[in-house]
Design a protein around this motif. Structure first.
Motif, PDB file in Angstrom:
ATOM      1  N   LYS A 163     -10.872 -15.352 -18.746  1.00  0.00           N
ATOM      2  CA  LYS A 163     -11.596 -16.721 -18.520  1.00  0.00           C
ATOM      3  C   LYS A 163     -11.093 -17.892 -19.149  1.00  0.00           C
ATOM      4  CE  LYS A 163     -16.348 -18.467 -18.880  1.00  0.00           C
ATOM      5  NZ  LYS A 163     -17.877 -18.103 -19.390  1.00  0.00           N
ATOM      6  N   ASN A 164     -10.949 -18.976 -18.437  1.00  0.00           N
ATOM      7  CA  ASN A 164     -10.664 -20.169 -19.229  1.00  0.00           C
ATOM      8  C   ASN A 164     -11.762 -21.161 -19.201  1.00  0.00           C
ATOM      9  OD1 ASN A 164      -7.820 -19.441 -19.550  1.00  0.00           O
ATOM     10  ND2 ASN A 164      -6.951 -20.649 -17.631  1.00  0.00           N
ATOM     11  N   GLU A 165     -11.633 -22.091 -20.207  1.00  0.00           N
ATOM     12  CA  GLU A 165     -12.654 -23.130 -20.226  1.00  0.00           C
ATOM     13  C   GLU A 165     -11.913 -24.317 -20.527  1.00  0.00           C
ATOM     14  OE1 GLU A 165     -16.303 -24.578 -23.195  1.00  0.00           O
ATOM     15  OE2 GLU A 165     -15.307 -22.590 -23.450  1.00  0.00           O
ATOM     16  N   HIS A 211     -15.371 -25.286 -31.322  1.00  0.00           N
ATOM     17  CA  HIS A 211     -14.194 -24.025 -30.903  1.00  0.00           C
ATOM     18  C   HIS A 211     -13.397 -23.885 -31.934  1.00  0.00           C
ATOM     19  CE1 HIS A 211     -15.723 -24.293 -26.574  1.00  0.00           C
ATOM     20  NE2 HIS A 211     -15.744 -25.661 -26.949  1.00  0.00           N
TER      21      HIS A 211
END
Length: 261
Positions: A163-165, A211
């Motif tokens: 998954k990319n954010e 993050h």
């Protein structure tokens, strides 16, 4: 699916970027067979692409050509101006297996000591030792989740496996580093002798979401030398995004980043 065998003469610019496979954490080198995601332009070893069931960013398309970064004229420019034109940078985070091994080794030692005293007290010393090892593994996996970070064309792309954010540069509030004192102490102890400290790279967005990425001291120095993000985002009052980037030049493909949902 289009695969590319990296060659020094043909792909020298790409190899100089020292890209990292987001799944294995390995630096891509000459001779590696790689696949380029058509959406986010991330590079993967063929085995990693297979592991992800031949898809990334919710799609299966790959690039037919290796991305080429446009040449930037840097004559008479200051170092800051050159860094402002940085188009791509891949951060090298510490592998979770390395973190887990240090915590496991530490708690295994604690378990051995506790088992010794448990034996003297006629207690179940085997159970104590196993529990200590499991605690070390649990801390390594729970507190230091494997994540990859890429700076590409003014965007920060966070990869959590499949998954990319995406975080726009204008949405970043601050970027800083925090030394992990306890882990650094363990890593530099006589047991492991890593001879460097370890840090959390912390990105805080304007909605106060954080993050965290675990990096070694050598990577912290590389970030300071190759980018200007720590200076640009040292305070919340920065007036511009960290880079005025030139996106990679791609042939016959849409250059827009589309990371899916």
């Amino acid at each position: 699916m289009t695969t590319h065998t990296l060659e020094q003469e043909k792909h020298s610019d790409f190899l100089k970027q020292e890209r990292i496979d987001p799944i294995t954490g390995d630096i891509l080198q000459e001779g590696d067979n790689v696949v380029i995601c058509a959406s986010c332009k991330s590079a993967f070893l063929v085995d990693s692409w297979s592991y992800m069931d031949y898809k990334h960013c919710n799609q299966t398309h790959t690039l037919r050509e290796i991305p080429r970064q446009e040449a930037v004229k840097i004559d008479r420019e200051s170092r800051t101006e050159r860094l402002d034109k940085l188009a791509f940078f891949q951060f090298r985070t510490v592998k979770q297996s390395e973190i887990t091994s240090i915590y496991t080794g530490f708690f295994a030692l604690i378990g051995a000591i506790a088992s010794y005293f448990s034996y003297l007290l006629n207690m179940n010393f085997i159970l104590v030792g196993v529990a200590a090892v499991l605690v070390g593994i649990g801390i390594g996996k729970k507190m230091y989740k494997q994540k990859q970070l890429i700076l590409d064309s003014g965007h920060f792309i966070i990869n959590n496996g499949q998954k990319n954010e995406l975080i726009e540069g204008v949405d970043v509030k601050t970027i800083s580093t925090e030394k992990d004192t306890f882990f650094s102490f363990l890593a530099n102890s006589i047991l492991f002798n890593k001879e460097e400290d370890f840090y959390h790279l912390v990105i805080t967005t304007k909605d106060n979401k954080t993050h965290r990425f675990f990096i070694a001291e050598r990577e912290k120095r590389r970030i300071e030398e190759a980018t200007n993000i720590l200076k640009k985002y040292a305070t919340p009052n920065h007036s511009q995004i960290p880079v005025q980037n030139i996106p990679p030049s791609l042939d016959n493909t849409n250059n827009r980043l589309d990371l899916g949902s």
